[in-house]
Write a protein that holds these residues in place. Sequence first.
Motif, PDB file in Angstrom:
ATOM      1  N   THR A  62       0.868  -1.182   0.000  1.00 15.54           N
ATOM      2  CA  THR A  62       0.000   0.000   0.000  1.00 15.54           C
ATOM      3  C   THR A  62       0.900   1.226   0.000  1.00 15.54           C
ATOM      4  N   ASP A 109     -10.557 -10.736   7.704  1.00 14.49           N
ATOM      5  CA  ASP A 109     -10.249  -9.581   6.868  1.00 14.49           C
ATOM      6  C   ASP A 109     -11.508  -9.156   6.125  1.00 14.49           C
ATOM      7  N   LYS A 110     -12.340  -8.381   6.780  1.00 11.99           N
ATOM      8  CA  LYS A 110     -13.637  -8.005   6.216  1.00 11.99           C
ATOM      9  C   LYS A 110     -13.539  -7.062   5.021  1.00 11.99           C
ATOM     10  N   LYS A 111     -12.453  -6.271   4.933  1.00 14.94           N
ATOM     11  CA  LYS A 111     -12.326  -5.293   3.855  1.00 14.94           C
ATOM     12  C   LYS A 111     -11.415  -5.753   2.720  1.00 14.94           C
ATOM     13  N   GLY A 112     -10.905  -6.987   2.771  1.00 12.49           N
ATOM     14  CA  GLY A 112     -10.066  -7.513   1.700  1.00 12.49           C
ATOM     15  C   GLY A 112      -8.740  -6.784   1.560  1.00 12.49           C
ATOM     16  N   GLU A 113      -8.009  -6.635   2.675  1.00 14.93           N
ATOM     17  CA  GLU A 113      -6.731  -5.927   2.649  1.00 14.93           C
ATOM     18  C   GLU A 113      -5.521  -6.851   2.764  1.00 14.93           C
ATOM     19  N   GLU A 140      -7.593  -1.668   0.024  1.00 11.32           N
ATOM     20  CA  GLU A 140      -8.896  -2.229   0.361  1.00 11.32           C
ATOM     21  C   GLU A 140      -9.589  -2.827  -0.862  1.00 11.32           C
ATOM     22  N   SER A 141     -10.177  -4.002  -0.681  1.00 11.65           N
ATOM     23  CA  SER A 141     -10.928  -4.800  -1.668  1.00 11.65           C
ATOM     24  C   SER A 141     -10.063  -5.417  -2.754  1.00 11.65           C
ATOM     25  N   LYS A 142      -8.738  -5.305  -2.660  1.00 10.53           N
ATOM     26  CA  LYS A 142      -7.838  -5.941  -3.645  1.00 10.53           C
ATOM     27  C   LYS A 142      -7.311  -7.281  -3.137  1.00 10.53           C
ATOM     28  N   ASP A 144      -7.897 -11.056  -0.673  1.00 11.31           N
ATOM     29  CA  ASP A 144      -8.778 -12.234  -0.656  1.00 11.31           C
ATOM     30  C   ASP A 144      -9.976 -11.944   0.247  1.00 11.31           C
ATOM     31  N   LEU A 145     -11.146 -12.174  -0.272  1.00 13.20           N
ATOM     32  CA  LEU A 145     -12.348 -11.978   0.550  1.00 13.20           C
ATOM     33  C   LEU A 145     -12.994 -13.310   0.851  1.00 13.20           C
TER      34      LEU A 145
END
Length: 145
Positions: A62, A109-113, A140-142, A144-145
Motif C-alpha cells: 500500500t 479480513d472483512k475489507k479484503g486488505e 482495500e478490496s484488492k 482475498d475476501l
Amino acid sequence: MKLKTIILTMGILSFLFGCKNEKKYKDKHGNEIIEKVDETFIIPAEYKKTGASYKIFLRNETGKPVKIKDKFTLKSNEEKIIEFMDTDSISFDIGPKIYFGENGLEVDDKKGELAGIGGEYWEKYKVPKDVEYGFVIVPESKGDL
C-alpha cells in the motif's frame, strides 16, 4: 422408442460433459486440496494448538505504513519475516487479523486488505523455502475476501 433413445443419449452426453477433471492432494499442513478446472476447494485439517512456531512473510504494497499492533510497522513496499506461535495472533491497525483457529491459520479480513501468496508469487517475492505462510497487504478490496 425414439423418445427413449433421445433421453438415453441426452443422459449419457450430460454425464460425459458434466464430468470435470479434478486433482486431489494434501498440503504440508494436512489440508485436502481439490482442484477442478475453474475452482479450488480446501478442506481444512483439524488443528490443535501446541505452541509451535511458524515463519510468516508479510509485505506492504500500500502507499502508507501499516502497524502490526504491539510489534512493528511495515513501511510501503517493505517486507518482513516474523516468527509466529500458534497461540498468538497478529492484529493490523487497518483491521485484519491473522490467528490459528480450529482449522489452522485463519484470517479475519472483512475489507479484503490481505492477499495470501503462494506459487508464482512465492518466487516473485523471493520468499525463503523455510517460510510456511505468506501475505501481502494490499489496498482495500484488492485482497482475498
